[in-house]
Scaffold this motif. Sequence first.
Motif, mmCIF file in Angstrom:
data_model
loop_
_atom_site.group_PDB
_atom_site.id
_atom_site.type_symbol
_atom_site.label_atom_id
_atom_site.label_comp_id
_atom_site.label_asym_id
_atom_site.label_seq_id
_atom_site.Cartn_x
_atom_site.Cartn_y
_atom_site.Cartn_z
ATOM 1 N N LEU A 307 71.488 92.520 86.999
ATOM 2 C CA LEU A 307 71.904 93.245 85.800
ATOM 3 C C LEU A 307 71.338 92.577 84.550
ATOM 4 C CD1 LEU A 307 73.520 95.446 84.374
ATOM 5 C CD2 LEU A 307 75.550 93.986 84.521
ATOM 6 N N MET A 308 71.289 91.244 84.556
ATOM 7 C CA MET A 308 70.738 90.521 83.412
ATOM 8 C C MET A 308 69.296 90.953 83.156
ATOM 9 S SD MET A 308 70.677 88.420 80.949
ATOM 10 C CE MET A 308 72.266 87.618 81.094
ATOM 11 N N TYR A 309 68.487 91.039 84.215
ATOM 12 C CA TYR A 309 67.107 91.468 84.036
ATOM 13 C C TYR A 309 67.033 92.918 83.539
ATOM 14 C CZ TYR A 309 65.203 87.256 86.205
ATOM 15 O OH TYR A 309 64.844 85.957 86.467
ATOM 16 N N ARG A 310 67.984 93.722 83.962
ATOM 17 C CA ARG A 310 67.977 95.140 83.595
ATOM 18 C C ARG A 310 68.276 95.332 82.101
ATOM 19 N NH1 ARG A 310 65.924 99.570 85.942
ATOM 20 N NH2 ARG A 310 66.475 98.596 87.923
ATOM 21 N N ILE A 311 69.188 94.525 81.552
ATOM 22 C CA ILE A 311 69.601 94.725 80.152
ATOM 23 C C ILE A 311 68.800 93.866 79.175
ATOM 24 C CG2 ILE A 311 71.948 95.295 80.882
ATOM 25 C CD1 ILE A 311 72.833 92.526 79.895
ATOM 26 N N ASN A 312 67.972 92.952 79.695
ATOM 27 C CA ASN A 312 67.382 91.920 78.853
ATOM 28 C C ASN A 312 65.860 91.985 78.838
ATOM 29 O OD1 ASN A 312 67.220 89.681 77.216
ATOM 30 N ND2 ASN A 312 67.337 88.225 78.899
ATOM 31 N N THR A 313 65.314 93.165 78.537
ATOM 32 C CA THR A 313 63.864 93.256 78.391
ATOM 33 C C THR A 313 63.405 92.380 77.225
ATOM 34 O OG1 THR A 313 63.963 95.538 79.202
ATOM 35 C CG2 THR A 313 61.920 94.835 78.126
ATOM 36 N N VAL A 314 64.156 92.470 76.124
ATOM 37 C CA VAL A 314 63.915 91.618 74.961
ATOM 38 C C VAL A 314 65.264 91.087 74.501
ATOM 39 C CG1 VAL A 314 63.020 91.477 72.605
ATOM 40 C CG2 VAL A 314 61.942 93.034 74.253
ATOM 41 N N GLU A 315 65.309 89.804 74.126
ATOM 42 C CA GLU A 315 66.563 89.265 73.607
ATOM 43 C C GLU A 315 66.389 88.828 72.160
ATOM 44 O OE1 GLU A 315 66.846 84.636 74.894
ATOM 45 O OE2 GLU A 315 66.796 86.096 76.528
ATOM 46 N N ILE A 316 67.459 88.969 71.406
ATOM 47 C CA ILE A 316 67.494 88.500 70.018
ATOM 48 C C ILE A 316 68.695 87.581 69.888
ATOM 49 C CG2 ILE A 316 67.848 89.164 67.605
ATOM 50 C CD1 ILE A 316 66.501 91.789 68.185
ATOM 51 N N THR A 317 68.455 86.361 69.433
ATOM 52 C CA THR A 317 69.552 85.420 69.222
ATOM 53 C C THR A 317 69.850 85.347 67.732
ATOM 54 O OG1 THR A 317 68.908 84.114 71.150
ATOM 55 C CG2 THR A 317 70.350 83.055 69.540
ATOM 56 N N VAL A 318 71.068 85.737 67.366
ATOM 57 C CA VAL A 318 71.466 85.750 65.958
ATOM 58 C C VAL A 318 72.013 84.375 65.591
ATOM 59 C CG1 VAL A 318 72.765 87.009 64.212
ATOM 60 C CG2 VAL A 318 72.128 88.155 66.331
ATOM 61 N N PRO A 319 71.482 83.752 64.555
ATOM 62 C CA PRO A 319 71.932 82.398 64.218
ATOM 63 C C PRO A 319 73.309 82.404 63.580
ATOM 64 C CG PRO A 319 70.438 83.194 62.536
ATOM 65 C CD PRO A 319 70.448 84.230 63.629
ATOM 66 N N PRO A 320 74.077 81.331 63.763
ATOM 67 C CA PRO A 320 75.334 81.213 63.024
ATOM 68 C C PRO A 320 75.034 81.054 61.535
ATOM 69 C CG PRO A 320 74.827 79.158 64.152
ATOM 70 C CD PRO A 320 73.813 80.158 64.623
ATOM 71 N N LEU A 321 75.977 81.403 60.710
ATOM 72 C CA LEU A 321 75.766 81.365 59.265
ATOM 73 C C LEU A 321 75.404 79.962 58.779
ATOM 74 C CD1 LEU A 321 75.739 82.935 56.644
ATOM 75 C CD2 LEU A 321 78.216 82.627 56.472
ATOM 76 N N ARG A 322 75.969 78.935 59.406
ATOM 77 C CA ARG A 322 75.697 77.557 58.967
ATOM 78 C C ARG A 322 74.241 77.163 59.150
ATOM 79 N NH1 ARG A 322 78.712 77.652 63.507
ATOM 80 N NH2 ARG A 322 77.767 76.850 65.429
ATOM 81 N N LYS A 323 73.469 77.945 59.925
ATOM 82 C CA LYS A 323 72.054 77.662 60.142
ATOM 83 C C LYS A 323 71.159 78.469 59.204
ATOM 84 C CE LYS A 323 72.346 74.992 63.921
ATOM 85 N NZ LYS A 323 71.819 73.618 63.951
ATOM 86 N N ARG A 324 71.753 79.228 58.288
ATOM 87 C CA ARG A 324 70.964 80.169 57.493
ATOM 88 C C ARG A 324 70.757 79.741 56.037
ATOM 89 N NH1 ARG A 324 73.234 86.077 58.674
ATOM 90 N NH2 ARG A 324 71.868 86.442 56.881
ATOM 91 N N GLY A 325 71.164 78.517 55.695
ATOM 92 C CA GLY A 325 70.864 77.966 54.385
ATOM 93 C C GLY A 325 71.318 78.822 53.227
ATOM 94 N N SER A 326 70.387 79.171 52.328
ATOM 95 C CA SER A 326 70.735 79.877 51.088
ATOM 96 C C SER A 326 71.171 81.312 51.316
ATOM 97 C CB SER A 326 69.542 79.857 50.126
ATOM 98 O OG SER A 326 68.424 80.507 50.711
ATOM 99 N N ASP A 327 71.031 81.819 52.560
ATOM 100 C CA ASP A 327 71.577 83.156 52.852
ATOM 101 C C ASP A 327 73.076 83.209 52.587
ATOM 102 O OD1 ASP A 327 69.153 84.139 53.575
ATOM 103 O OD2 ASP A 327 69.546 84.219 55.730
ATOM 104 N N ILE A 328 73.731 82.061 52.665
ATOM 105 C CA ILE A 328 75.179 82.016 52.395
ATOM 106 C C ILE A 328 75.455 82.516 50.981
ATOM 107 C CG2 ILE A 328 77.175 80.484 52.088
ATOM 108 C CD1 ILE A 328 75.986 78.715 54.320
#
Length: 452
Positions: A307-328
């Motif tokens: 199932l993992m292969y079926r749903i995961n053709t492409v993955e996107i990892t969203v960073p936590p806010l603490r990793k986004r610097g001035s985006d805060i």
Amino acid sequence: MSLKQASVLVIDDDTGVLTAVRLLLKTEVKEVVAEKNPENLRSILSRQNFDLIMLDMNFNSSINTGNEGLFWLNKIREFKSDAAVIMITAYGHIDLAVRSLKEGAADFVVKPWHNEVLINVLKEALAKRAKNKSPQIPSVTKDSIIGSELIGESAIMQDIFYKIEKIAPTDANILILGENGTGKDLIAKAIHQQSLRAAKPYVKVDVGALSENLFESELFGHKKGAFTDAREDRAGRFEAANTGTLFLDEIGNIALHQQAKLLSVLQNRQVTRLGSNQPVSVDIRLICATNVPLNELANENRFRRDLMYRINTVEITVPPLRKRGSDILLLAKYFGKVYSKKYMKPGPGFDAKATEKLLQYAFPGNVRELQYTMERAVIMADEPVLQAKDLIFSPIEQVPEINEPDELRLSSIEKNTILRVIEKNSGNITKAAKELGITRTALYRRLSKYDI
């Protein structure tokens, strides 16, 4: 946009009103959809976008708030519709109609109305909607926004925007990974909006919240009589999303036997309603999301690899806010403007200490926590320029507040883990050491190191 090009949804439990509006607008607008039951709003708005919504103030419904119109007005906004809402009211309820303007309605009309007046109200509401449709946020550039509240100028977010631009036009299945509150649902919606299926249905399902009994019925549908409460045939979410996008949120939380049923549907691109033997073909673009780390999903005792292969053709990892610097700060300004407008207060600025406090905080609740923080600050602040004391972070989150260098953060994680395990074992050092996988002596050394 002219009124001739507009689509209009009319919600009123009086069939006479629905008929009158439908006849009046038949030659004035592109499309009129009439609905008696406001409780069908969610499903209607998930299938179709409207430019204008006419909403009655009073319904004989199960809500029974005394002002059902205001209740459903707020629900329309929760459903992320950007339609201009015109309230329909009787003369005796004008005070409620005026209140609805403060809560986001574009205008109201009083029953019975003159047709020319109603047409003018619709035209003015449509013109106001067109004028206000683009967010007026000076510090947010065009390239920093893909969808509502999906904002970021940091390198890590620009990389995600680039991925969305590349994969959206394809039909590839997407898996979105990230902590709670990082905006995985906004990314899913942005992918749909930039896809070739943008004009088709977008259906979201929190599969992790579905009970054992509801899982198959909600996803695959059922026939009348399939179980005790199945009083009529009902299409499932797969059928509802046909030709469009199906977003399965929290997919990492479903049981193995549910995963097997889901895999079968994805492989065959067919669903069979409960109580039926007749398969129904479905054409969907699948997007999934989970807060479960990828290494845990790779454990076949928890999640099926096929199932993992079926749903995961492409993955996107969203960073936590603490990793986004001035985006805060970018997001804080955005939410500040949103809530200043909502609560009719001057747009907030930030003094130096408030800015420093925002940048130093770890935001364990991510963007969701920042949104909560800014709404509270706008409501409670006495001055238009926010100070550090106005920024009260969520008491729900229990992690260190200060962003530390990586080596210090690892020490904090180790210390907090030790504290939690000792508390879990009621202070029993032997049991705590065993659970941590270290000796009693090693644990005592760490207790001394962290002054516990």
